[in-house]
Design a protein around this motif. Sequence first.
Motif, short mmCIF file in Angstrom:
data_model
loop_
_atom_site.label_atom_id
_atom_site.label_comp_id
_atom_site.label_asym_id
_atom_site.label_seq_id
_atom_site.Cartn_x
_atom_site.Cartn_y
_atom_site.Cartn_z
N GLN A 98 57.43 85.91 7.70
CA GLN A 98 57.94 84.52 7.29
C GLN A 98 57.05 83.51 7.59
N GLY A 125 65.72 90.05 -1.17
CA GLY A 125 66.74 88.91 -1.81
C GLY A 125 66.63 87.70 -1.20
N THR A 126 65.86 87.57 -0.13
CA THR A 126 65.86 86.14 0.55
C THR A 126 64.72 85.47 -0.36
N ALA A 127 65.10 84.48 -0.67
CA ALA A 127 63.90 83.51 -1.42
C ALA A 127 63.12 82.59 -0.42
N LYS A 129 61.38 79.18 -0.24
CA LYS A 129 60.93 78.02 -1.03
C LYS A 129 59.67 77.56 -0.90
N GLY A 133 59.60 79.90 -4.21
CA GLY A 133 60.63 80.47 -4.52
C GLY A 133 60.52 81.91 -4.75
N VAL A 135 60.78 85.83 -4.00
CA VAL A 135 62.00 86.58 -3.69
C VAL A 135 61.59 87.63 -2.97
N VAL A 136 62.21 88.10 -1.67
CA VAL A 136 61.60 89.32 -0.97
C VAL A 136 62.09 90.42 -1.74
N GLN A 137 61.26 91.63 -2.17
CA GLN A 137 61.75 92.89 -2.65
C GLN A 137 61.51 93.94 -1.60
#
Lengths: 220, 220
Positions: A98, A125-127, A129, A133, A135-137
Amino acid sequence: MPRSGDVVPDATVERLPLYHQALVELARTGETTVSSVKLAELAGVNAAKVRKDLSFLGSYGTRGVGYDVDFLTIQVSRTLGLTGDSSVVIVGFGNLGQALAKYGGFADRGFPVVAIVDADPTKVGTAVKETDGVVVQHVDELAKIVRSQGVAVGVIATPAESAQSAADALVGAGVQSILSFAPVVLDIPETIPWRKVDLATELQILSFYQARSGSLQHPA
Amino acid sequence: MPRSGDVVPDATVERLPLYHQALVELARTGETTVSSVKLAELAGVNAAKVRKDLSFLGSYGTRGVGYDVDFLTIQVSRTLGLTGDSSVVIVGFGNLGQALAKYGGFADRGFPVVAIVDADPTKVGTAVKETDGVVVQHVDELAKIVRSQGVAVGVIATPAESAQSAADALVGAGVQSILSFAPVVLDIPETIPWRKVDLATELQILSFYQARSGSLQHPA
DNA sequence: CGGTGTGAATTCATTCACAGCG
DNA sequence: CGCTGTGAATGAATTCACACCG
């Protein structure tokens, strides 16, 4: 056609980014030309080293004058292979992942973070910014992502235990190089260049020189 | 009394943390003894280098057997000056500073983050749960903090423009060493050891080796 | 003159190879 | 016998110092 036949020593390669930075800074302040002495000062090395290093790229200076800032910047960039952006995928979305995702320094220097993956479904699913933007896959999507987005480098930010499997996944997915922040030695095919950065190790090394100080030693 | 009179070469110092890590890992898995070959494998270097490096610390191995894991761990720790924890202050609570604050890797290896400062008043007061609830304070408090908490190392995580003033503040406050993540060369008294880590630089270096791959070169 | 480019000299690091010890 | 410890050999990086050129 540039002289790229002769080898550039490893020690020189490690310093080229320093010169690159200094040159960018010089250009920003409007300087058009720079001497080896000035460049050395900005890069924190000595002038002889600068001249020797640059001589491996070719004879790009003008005697009595120095180097042309813009021209030299191009030569250094080209030598480093910094032609256009290289996109990055971060593997591992724990604290460090992160952290790296939010740190803008990669994108600023031509390494945009275009994807983030993690093995933990609750993180998917976390984005983020800060990285446009993204998104975590899930890590299972890695190969698909690398191929479709043309990802060049994989950054490993997993715990030590998962670092090797992350590396395997990245290699399998076809990335071209790997930067690892896990404190373990990875087993990676010789064809894929990789480096390890360990933040705590840096503090341990400092600790040594600190114990020495008061005496005569100083580090880099 | 340990042989600490002779100098330990810089190149060796940079590898000691690798051995330290490997030794900790060995202890964790219950190994009591280790050969130079095994240690080399875990650290990602060759065995001759391991033996030469360790010989600078003293003759701590047993011929025909290897090194005692616990004993060697102590010797390496002592050489690095890793006696007890060294507390850390992070200067700059932007993306990178927040990143480092939340990253648990420092505390895990004996470098607890005991304070965070920033020049921006709107950031002051923020609590970081990952570092035991440390609250961001104003940079003006730095000297007081360093003195009262006995902070040993300062970590610079400011933008490039503020890095030198952060360094000055840290030096003035009396820290013993500095780790900087700002991409600039700092002017710091010779008595205070410091290192610079630039994450994007690592990617640029990789870029070079990547351009080489397919040929015959490989990095570290 | 001023500053590059580079051979030569030097220092530092790595690797070899084996004597010597447990 | 196995593995360390280390001189000796090799190789790489740094520094010196100056010829040469714009």
